[in-house]
Write a protein that holds these residues in place. Structure first.
Motif, mmCIF file in Angstrom:
data_model
loop_
_atom_site.group_PDB
_atom_site.id
_atom_site.type_symbol
_atom_site.label_atom_id
_atom_site.label_comp_id
_atom_site.label_asym_id
_atom_site.label_seq_id
_atom_site.Cartn_x
_atom_site.Cartn_y
_atom_site.Cartn_z
ATOM 1 N N GLU A 639 0.822 -1.219 0.000
ATOM 2 C CA GLU A 639 0.000 0.000 0.000
ATOM 3 C C GLU A 639 0.847 1.256 0.000
ATOM 4 O OE1 GLU A 639 -4.121 -1.000 2.215
ATOM 5 O OE2 GLU A 639 -2.391 -0.800 3.529
ATOM 6 N N MET A 640 1.987 1.204 0.685
ATOM 7 C CA MET A 640 2.847 2.384 0.796
ATOM 8 C C MET A 640 4.074 2.275 -0.093
ATOM 9 S SD MET A 640 1.878 4.796 2.772
ATOM 10 C CE MET A 640 0.836 5.206 4.154
ATOM 11 N N ASP A 642 6.794 0.776 0.818
ATOM 12 C CA ASP A 642 8.025 0.693 1.617
ATOM 13 C C ASP A 642 8.626 -0.709 1.566
ATOM 14 O OD1 ASP A 642 7.828 3.322 2.481
ATOM 15 O OD2 ASP A 642 6.484 2.767 4.125
ATOM 16 N N ARG A 764 7.699 4.903 -4.404
ATOM 17 C CA ARG A 764 6.942 5.334 -5.575
ATOM 18 C C ARG A 764 7.066 4.310 -6.712
ATOM 19 N NH1 ARG A 764 3.137 9.280 -6.882
ATOM 20 N NH2 ARG A 764 2.884 8.930 -9.100
ATOM 21 N N LEU A 767 5.033 1.192 -6.003
ATOM 22 C CA LEU A 767 3.593 1.375 -6.237
ATOM 23 C C LEU A 767 3.299 1.461 -7.733
ATOM 24 C CD1 LEU A 767 2.657 3.871 -3.369
ATOM 25 C CD2 LEU A 767 2.445 1.373 -3.416
ATOM 26 N N TYR B 184 0.093 8.500 12.084
ATOM 27 C CA TYR B 184 0.939 7.634 11.256
ATOM 28 C C TYR B 184 1.635 8.496 10.219
ATOM 29 C CZ TYR B 184 2.503 3.758 8.331
ATOM 30 O OH TYR B 184 3.280 2.868 7.648
ATOM 31 N N SER B 186 4.505 8.327 6.973
ATOM 32 C CA SER B 186 5.278 7.480 6.081
ATOM 33 C C SER B 186 6.513 8.256 5.650
ATOM 34 C CB SER B 186 4.421 7.125 4.861
ATOM 35 O OG SER B 186 5.232 6.635 3.826
ATOM 36 N N ALA B 196 3.678 11.169 3.678
ATOM 37 C CA ALA B 196 2.234 11.143 3.931
ATOM 38 C C ALA B 196 2.041 11.066 5.447
ATOM 39 C CB ALA B 196 1.575 9.942 3.254
ATOM 40 N N PRO B 259 -3.152 9.641 -8.305
ATOM 41 C CA PRO B 259 -3.836 8.559 -7.593
ATOM 42 C C PRO B 259 -2.946 7.848 -6.563
ATOM 43 C CG PRO B 259 -3.671 8.063 -9.955
ATOM 44 C CD PRO B 259 -3.147 9.448 -9.759
ATOM 45 N N LEU B 260 -1.658 7.696 -6.853
ATOM 46 C CA LEU B 260 -0.791 7.008 -5.884
ATOM 47 C C LEU B 260 -0.564 7.874 -4.652
ATOM 48 C CD1 LEU B 260 1.812 5.245 -8.207
ATOM 49 C CD2 LEU B 260 -0.144 4.238 -7.013
ATOM 50 N N GLN B 263 -3.589 7.485 -2.664
ATOM 51 C CA GLN B 263 -3.569 6.170 -2.001
ATOM 52 C C GLN B 263 -2.729 6.205 -0.730
ATOM 53 O OE1 GLN B 263 -2.605 2.725 -4.482
ATOM 54 N NE2 GLN B 263 -1.306 1.889 -2.868
ATOM 55 N N THR B 264 -1.498 6.734 -0.821
ATOM 56 C CA THR B 264 -0.635 6.691 0.365
ATOM 57 C C THR B 264 -1.198 7.576 1.480
ATOM 58 O OG1 THR B 264 0.781 8.364 -0.647
ATOM 59 C CG2 THR B 264 1.502 6.091 -0.825
ATOM 60 N N VAL B 267 -4.167 5.716 3.026
ATOM 61 C CA VAL B 267 -3.671 4.582 3.820
ATOM 62 C C VAL B 267 -3.043 5.092 5.120
ATOM 63 C CG1 VAL B 267 -1.971 2.720 3.910
ATOM 64 C CG2 VAL B 267 -3.357 3.030 1.854
ATOM 65 N N ALA B 268 -2.313 6.200 5.038
ATOM 66 C CA ALA B 268 -1.704 6.756 6.261
ATOM 67 C C ALA B 268 -2.801 7.076 7.282
ATOM 68 C CB ALA B 268 -0.884 8.002 5.935
ATOM 69 N N ARG B 270 -5.818 5.739 7.418
ATOM 70 C CA ARG B 270 -6.407 4.484 7.906
ATOM 71 C C ARG B 270 -5.504 3.855 8.973
ATOM 72 N NH1 ARG B 270 -5.839 0.299 3.996
ATOM 73 N NH2 ARG B 270 -4.392 -0.611 5.525
ATOM 74 N N ARG B 271 -4.201 3.883 8.735
ATOM 75 C CA ARG B 271 -3.293 3.267 9.711
ATOM 76 C C ARG B 271 -3.258 4.056 11.015
ATOM 77 N NH1 ARG B 271 1.632 0.901 5.896
ATOM 78 N NH2 ARG B 271 0.227 -0.474 4.730
#
Ligand code: FAD
Lengths: 788, 279
Positions: A639-640, A642, A764, A767, B184, B186, B196, B259-260, B263-264, B267-268, B270-271
Motif C-alpha cells: 500500500e505504501m 516501503d 513510488r 507502487l 501515522y 510514512s 504522507a 492517484p498514488l 492512495q498513500t 492509507v496513512a 487508515r493506519r
C-alpha cells in the motif's frame, strides 16, 4: 607475543586517534596567512559564455580562464580504438558543459568572504540545449557537448562470441534495466590546501587523496612543472570510494593560486558542490536478453549497455572505463557459450561520471542477476537452481571465461549453497504461503558476483589510460631500537592499512606491530604507486611489504649470524630473534649493532644494512577473483511501497584474510552503500540539466536504522598467484545488494506479476510497478474476454 | 555554503524582540532552534542584516496550566515535550509525535514555534497540533491574537505572521477521558521528512471528531467534523467504520490529483485510525 600476523583479528591501530576525534584531515590544517577560496560555478548545464563581469574593486581577488597562463586542461585519454578526447578546462572559457563547472575562482579572508566576492561576479551566458538523457544524447541530431566530435559518444565497443547460436533457445527474456546516477558521499568531501615552499622551490598540496602520486603526475603535467617540484601530502582521509583518486580542476586552480600568491590557499568542498558538481557515478542503462534452455541452462546473453559519462573524461581513469568494462565483466561468474555486448560511453551535460566502489560491477550485477531471476520465473524453477546450472565449477579452476577473464580459484556453487542454507529458503517459502498478519509481502532474493581485484599491467596496458600499474613498491627499514618503518605509495582512506600492513611485516619479521610504523600519504617519503583503487592494496602493497620484509629478514640474519659466530645458512628468524645452532640474538641487538656499534661488524657486512625498497607483482597480474553470494529477505508494503530488509546473509571468499575483522568492516561498509544504491540514492536532473538534489534532505543515504546487521560467513580459498593467497575484497560489499534486494522485491511482487527494474527501488516505483501490473492484467483479462 | 555577514542579538525578553522587529531598515530574522533556519542561512536563501536569537527568553520557555488547556511558550523544544517536561494532556499524543521527529540532536534544539513558523508541509507538529485542536498566540505592535494552528499555516513555507509579529505560545486543550488519537507518518528513513501523514482525534466527551491528512503539497487537510469518515467517533474499532472511498474523495477535492499520492495519504490515515491510542 600474541599472534599479530596474517590472519589475526587485531584491533585497529588507527582507531585510537579516530575514536578520540584526533584524526587530522585537510580541513584541520591551519597555516599562517592562509586564505579561503570559493568558486563561481556555472548555473547552467550548457551555455556559451558571452561575458564574465568582475567589479573593478574585486579584480585582484578573482581569477578567470584568461588569467591561467600556461595552465593546460585536464586530458584523460584511452588507447581504445575510436575514443574521442575531451579537454576539461581548469576554468571554463567559451562554453560551459555542466552545472557547477568552474568559471572563476575568488580569494577571501574566509570562505564566507570568498562567497561574498563570488556573488559580485556577473555571468552573461547564452543557454544552449542541454543533454540530460544519455539515450537521447546518443541519437543523431542531438545537441553536441563537444561540437567537433560530430556526436556525443566518447567510445563505442562491441564484442560478439557466437551469439547467433543461442537464438533458437526456448526461453528468451528481454528487460530494460537501469541504475540511477548517484553521488559518492564520503563523510569528508574533497579539500585542498596549497602553498609554494620557497626554500625547497616546491608546490605543496595537502589534499585527501587515495592516489597521491597520480595526482602529482597529473598536476605537474597540467602546470608544466617538474614532478620533483610538486609534493602531495594526503593526511587522514574520511572515505574516498574513488572520488579522491581524481585530479580535479579545483586542485589545479589552488595550485595555480599558490604559485601566484604569497600565501597558502584553501578550498574545502561543501556538500552542495559535492552533490551537484563533482562526485557523480553509477548511471547505467541496459537492454539485456537472456537465452536459456527450459531447465535454466544459459545459452547466451545479449546486451546493449549505455553509460552516462557526463561532460568530460576525468583523470586518470577516463570516460571509457565504466562502459567498456561492462562488456568484459557482464558474464559474471557464469559459464555460457554465446555472448554479444555493445556499449556506449555517452557525453551529456552532467558532471563526469567517476569510478565508485564496485565501479561498473554494481550495475552489471544488477542487470544480469535480475535477468537470471526472470529466466527462473519463465522456466518455473527456483532462481538459485538457475545459477547452480550456470556457475563456473570448482573443478574448472583456473578458468578463462567467455571474455577471457582468468578466474584464479574458488567454489562459487558452495558459496551459493551456504547462503541459501543460512537464509532458509524453504522456511521463507513456507512463510510466504501463510501470508503476513500486517499484510506485507515477503520476498527472498539473492545474487552472486565476482570481483576482480589488483589487476595489473597486462590488464591496464590494454585500456591505454594515463595510469598503468606496474610493480608495487614498498620500503621496509629497521630503526636503531629494533622497530620497523614501512613506506608505501598507496594510501588508506578507511582500509585500515596502518594495522594490516604491519601485520604482514610482523608475519615475516616477528616484530611487535606496536613497533611497526606505516608511513604513507606523502609523495616525498613513499615509493611511486598508482595508489588505492581496484581492491588492490592488500594484494599489492601487502605483497610488496612482505617482499621487502623478507629482504630485511635476510639482511638481519646476516648480521645476526656474525654476532652468533654462525654460518648464515645455519640461522633462522624466529619470533623476532635470529636463532643459530648455539644461541640467539634479538632483532633489537641486530639493529643496535648496525646503526650504533658498527665497530662490531666485519668489513664484509652487507652495505644495504637493514633496509630494502623492492617491487612486487603477483605471479599472474590478471587480478584476483574474490566473490560472494548475498541472500536477503525483504518485506514489501504493497500500500505504501516501503521495503524493509528482514534478514541479510553474505558468504564471501576473499582468499586468505589478513585481518578478518577488517574484512568484515569492509563488507559492512560496502553493504551500506549497496543498500543506498538499491533503495535510496538518486541524483535526479530536470530537462534543462539542473541537478535536483543539492542537500542530504534531497539525496537520501541509508542511516544506521536502514542498514541491517548482516550475517557474514567466510570461505578462504587461497589465491594461487599472490602472497599468502590474499584476494582483493574492498569493493564487493557494494556490488551485490541492489541485485539481491531487487530480486527479493520482485519475488515479493510476483503475485501481481510486477517487476522493478530500476534502482533505487523507491516506494513510488514499487507502487507504480504494482499499478502497471494490475492495469496490464486487467487489460489482458478484457482481451481474453473478447476472444472467449 | 556560508551565510552572509549579519549582526546578532540575544534579547532578554519578548518586548525587546518586538522593539527590534519594529525598527525600520535592517532585515531581521528570528532564530529559535536554528534547525531549519541554519541551513537556509548557509545556503543564503535567507540573508538577514540582523539575527535575533530568541532561544534564551524565559517567557518563551514557560508552561502554564489553564484548567482546560495547557499553554506553552514558542521555544519549547521537541525534546521538552518528548521528555514530558511539558505535562502531557493528550494521552501521550504529543510526546509520541515528538519522539518521531528527526533525531535527538535536532529535537534538543528544534522548537514548536520554529516548526510551525517554518511551515514545512511535511513537518509533524502542524498536522498533529491541528488534530488536537491547538491554537497559537501571536504578539505584535497591535497586541495579541490567537488563532487555530491550521490557520497559522498559509501554505508551504508561509505562516500568517504579520509585520512586527512573533509567535509567543501554543495552547493545547486537555483531552477528555475517553478520547482516542492516532498518528501515522510514512517516510523512507528515520529522521526523514514525511511523504504522507494521517492523524485523528475522537474525543466524544468534548464532541470532537477530527481528522488530518498531512504532508501534502501545502497546508494539511483538516476535517474538523469527521463524521462522514468515522461516524460519531464512538465505535469500538474505528477502522471498521472508516470510509476509505470518502477519504479519497476528500483528498481529491483538496486538489491531490495523483492517484498514488491519494492512495498513500488515505492509507496513512487508515493506519493512524488502526493504531488508535487512548488514556
Ligand atoms: C536533519 C533534520 C531532520 C528533521 N526532521 C524533521 C521531522 O522529521 N519532522 C519535523 O517536523 N521536523 C523535522 N525537522 C525540522 C525541525 O523540527 C526544526 O526544529 C523545525 O523545523 C524548526 O524549529 P527551530 O526551532 O529550529 O526553528 P528555526 O530554524 O530557528 O526557525 C525556523 C523559522 O521560524 C522562525 N521562527 C522561529 N521561532 C519563531 C517565533 N517564535 N516567532 C516567529 N518566527 C519564528 C524563524 O525566523 C525561521 O524563519 C528536521 C530538521 C533537521 C535539521
Amino acid at each position: 607475543m600474541k599472534n599479530q600476523g596474517v590472519g589475526a583479528s587485531m584491533l585497529r591501530k588507527e582507531d585510537d586517534r579516530f575514536l578520540r576525534g584526533r584524526g587530522q584531515y585537510v580541513a584541520d590544517l591551519r597555516l599562517p596567512g592562509m586564505k579561503d577560496v570559493a568558486f563561481v560555478r556555472s548555473p547552467l548545464a550548457h551555455a556559451r559564455i558571452a561575458g564574465v563581469r568582475i567589479p573593478d574593486e574585486m579584480r585582484d581577488r578573482v581569477y578567470v580562464a584568461g588569467d591561467l597562463k600556461g595552465v593546460k586542461p585536464i586530458v584523460a585519454v584511452s588507447g581504445l580504438a575510436g575514443f574521442k578526447v575531451s579537454e576539461q578546462p581548469v576554468l571554463a572559457f567559451e562554453k560551459v558543459r555542466q552545472v557547477g563547472e568552474l568559471i572563476a575562482v575568488c580569494v577571501g579572508t574566509s570562505r564566507a568572504e570568498a562567497e561574498d566576492i563570488a556573488a559580485t561576479v556577473e555571468l552573461d551566458l547564452d543557454e544552449l540545449p542541454a543533454l540530460h538523457d544519455m539515450i537521447e544524447a546518443r541519437k543523431p541530431g542531438a545537441a553536441l557537448v563537444h561540437e567537433h566530435w560530430g556526436d556525443n559518444v566518447f567510445l563505442e565497443t562491441f564484442v560478439d562470441v557466437n551469439m547467433e547460436a543461442a537464438y533458437d533457445a526456448p526461453i528468451k527474456v528481454t528487460r530494460e534495466i537501469s541504475t540511477a546516477r548517484q553521488s559518492m558521499a564520503p563523510m569528508e568531501g574533497r579539500g585542498t590546501v596549497a602553498y609554494w615552499d620557497k626554500r625547497l622551490e616546491q608546490l605543496v598540496l595537502h589534499t585527501g587523496s587515495q592516489m597521491p602520486h597520480i595526482v602529482r603526475t597529473g598536476l605537474a603535467e597540467c602546470l608544466g612543472l617538474g614532478q620533483e617540484q610538486v609534493r602531495i601530502v594526503s593526511p587522514d582521509v574520511g572515505g574516498g570510494f574513488g572520488y579522491k583518486g581524481i585530479l580535479l580542476p579545483e586542485d589545479i586552480c589552488l595550485a595555480f593560486l599558490a604559485m601566484k600568491l604569497d600565501h597558502p590557499v584553501r578550498w574545502i568542498e561543501d556538500r552542495r558542490e559535492h552533490l551537484t558538481a563533482g562526485a557523480n557515478c553509477r548511471e547505467h542503462h541496459y537492454i539485456i536478453t537472456g537465452y536459456a534452455d527450459r531447465d535454466g541452462k544459459l545459452r547466451g546473453i545479449e546486451c546493449e549497455a549505455t553509460v552516462d559519462s557526463g561532460a568530460y573524461s576525468s583523470y586518470p581513469f577516463s570516460a571509457c572505463l565504466e562502459a567498456a568494462q561492462i562488456a568484459s565483466i557482464l558474464p559474471g561468474p557464469y559459464d555460457f557459450p554465446s555472448y554479444r555486448c555493445r556499449t556506449w560511453s555517452v557525453s551529456t551535460n552532467k558532471c563526469p561520471i567517476l569510478p565508485y566502489r564496485g565501479v561498473a560491477r554494481t550495475g552489471v550485477c544488477y542487470a544480469l542477476e535480475l535477468v537470471l531471476d526472470a529466466i527462473a520465473r519463465e522456466a518455473g524453477i527456483e532462481p538459485h537452481e538457475v545459477r547452480l546450472k550456470n556457475l563456473v565449477q570448482p573443478e574448472q579452476m583456473p578458468f578463462d571465461n567467455i571474455t577471457r577473464k582468468h578466474f584464479d580459484s574458488g567454489d562459487y556453487p558452495e558459496a551459493l549453497h551456504r547462503a541459501m542454507a543460512a537464509i532458509d529458503l524453504a522456511g521463507i517459502r513456507a512463510r510466504q504461503q501463510q501470508g503476513e498478519p500486517d499484510g506485507r509481502l515477503i520476498g527472498i532474493g539473492h545474487s552472486i558476483y565476482c570481483e576482480q581485484g589488483a589487476h595489473g599491467t597486462s590488464v591496464y596496458a590494454g585500456w591505454g589510460i594515463p595510469m598503468v600499474p606496474g610493480h608495487e613498491q614498498a620500503t621496509a627499514r629497521m630503526t636503531p631500537d629494533g622497530g620497523l618503518e614501512i613506506r608505501v605509495g598507496v594510501h588508506s582512506h578507511g582500509q585500515s592499512m596502518e594495522t594490516t600492513l604491519p601485520q604482514v611485516a610482523n608475519e615475516i619479521l616477528g616484530i611487535d606491530t606496536a613497533k611497526i610504523k606505516l608511513v604513507h600519504g606523502d609523495t616525498e617519503y613513499t615509493p611511486y604507486s598508482t595508489g588505492s583503487w581496484g581492491s588492490r592494496c592488500a594484494v599489492m602493497a601487502g605483497g610488496a611489504v612482505a617482499t621487502a620484509a623478507r629482504e630485511v629478514a635476510g639482511l638481519a640474519k646476516g648480521i645476526g649470524a656474525h654476532l652468533l659466530q654462525a654460518d648464515v645458512a645455519d640461522v633462522k628468524l624466529v619470533d623476532g630473534h635470529v636463532v643459530g645452532p648455539h644461541g640467539s640474538v634479538s632483532l633489537e641487538t641486530v639493529a643496535f649493532t648496525w646503526y650504533r656499534r658498527p665497530q662490531d661488524l666485519p668489513a664484509s657486512v652487507d652495505p644495504r644494512g637493514l633496509e630494502s625498497t623492492i617491487g612486487y607483482k603477483p605471479v599472474r597480474d590478471s587480478g584476483t577473483f574474490s566473490y560472494a553470494a548475498h541472500a536477503v529477505v525483504v518485506a514489501v508494503d504493497p500500500e505504501m511501497g516501503d521495503i524493509e530488509i528482514l534478514d541479510y546473509v553474505i558468504v564471501e571468499d576473499g582468499g586468505k584474510l589478513i585481518n578478518p575483522m577488517v574484512v568484515d568492516g569492509q563488507i559492512y561498509g560496502g553493504l551500506a552503500q549497496g543498500i543506498g544504491t538499491a533503495l535510496y540514492e538518486e541524483m535526479n536532473f530536470d530537462a534543462s540539466g539542473q541537478p535536483l538534489a543539492s542537500t542530504f534532505a534531497d539525496y537520501l543515504l541509508p542511516g544506521p536504522t536502514e542498514v541491517p546487521a548482516p550475517r557474514v560467513d567466510h570461505m578462504e580459498t587461497l589465491a594461487p598467484y599472490t602472497e599468502f593467497g590474499v584476494k582483493g575484497i574492498g569493493e564487493g560489499g557494494a556490488i551485490a545488494p541492489p541485485a539481491a534486494i531487487g530480486n527479493a522485491v520482485n519475488d515479493a511482487l510476483r503475485r501481481f506479476g510486477a517487476e522493478l527494474l530500476h534502482s533505487p527501488m523507491t516506494p513510488r516505483r514499487v507502487l507504480e510497478a504494482i499499478q502497471a501490473a494490475k492495469t496490464a492484467s486487467a487489460a489482458s483479462q478484457v482481451k481474453q474476454g473478447e476472444f472467449a | 555554503m556560508k551565510p552572509v555577514n549579519f549582526d546578532y542579538a540575544r534579547p532578554a525578553d519578548v518586548g525587546a524582540v518586538l522593539a527590534l522587529l519594529a525598527e525600520d531598515g535592517p532585515s531581521v530574522k528570528l532564530m529559535a532552534g536554528g534547525q531549519s533556519l541554519g541551513p537556509m542561512l548557509n545556503m543564503r536563501l535567507v540573508q538577514p542584516d540582523l539575527l535575533v536569537d530568541i532561544a534564551a527568553i524565559d517567557e518563551l520557555k514557560q508552561v502554564t496550566d489553564k484548567g482546560d488547556a495547557i499553554v506553552f511558550g514558542a521555544c519549547i523544544t521537541h525534546a521538552d515535550i518528548e521528555d514530558r517536561r511539558v505535562p502531557d494532556v493528550t494521552h501521550g499524543a504529543l510526546p509520541r509525535v515528538a519522539n518521531g521527529i528527526a533525531y535527538r540532536a535536532v529535537r534538543n534544539r528544534g522548537t514548536v514555534g520554529g516548526s510551525l513558523t517554518h511551515a514545512d508541509p511535511s513537518a509533524d507538529w502542524i498536522s498533529m497540533l491541528s488534530a488536537v485542536g491547538a491554537r497559537v498566540t501571536l504578539r505584535g505592535p497591535s497586541g495579541e491574537r490567537t488563532i487555530a494552528v491550521e490557520d497559522y499555516m498559509l501554505g508551504a513555507l508561509e505562516a500568517d505572521l504579520r509585520p512586527g509579529e512573533m509567535l509567543v505560545s501554543a495552547t493545547v486543550p486537555k483531552l477528555g477521558r475517553s478520547a482516542r488519537w492516532g498518528y501515522y507518518k510514512s517516510c523512507r528513513k528515520t529522521g526523514e521528512f514525511a511523504h504522507a501523514i494521517g492523524a485523528f482525534l475522537a474525543d466524544p466527551d468534548r464532541g470532537v471528531c477530527r481528522v488530518v491528512i498531512g504532508a501534502t503539497e501545502s497546508r494539511p487537510i483538516v476535517v474538523a467534523d469527521a463524521s462522514r469518515l468515522l461516524g460519531d467517533g464512538t465505535a469500538a474499532r474505528l477502522e471498521q467504520v472508516f470510509d476509505s472511498a470518502a477519504a479519497d474523495e476528500i483528498v481529491a477535492a483538496a486538489g491531490m490529483e495523483d492517484p498514488l499520492d491519494r492512495q498513500t495519504h488515505v492509507v496513512a490515515l487508515r493506519r493512524a485510525i488502526e493504531r488508535a491510542h487512548s488514556a
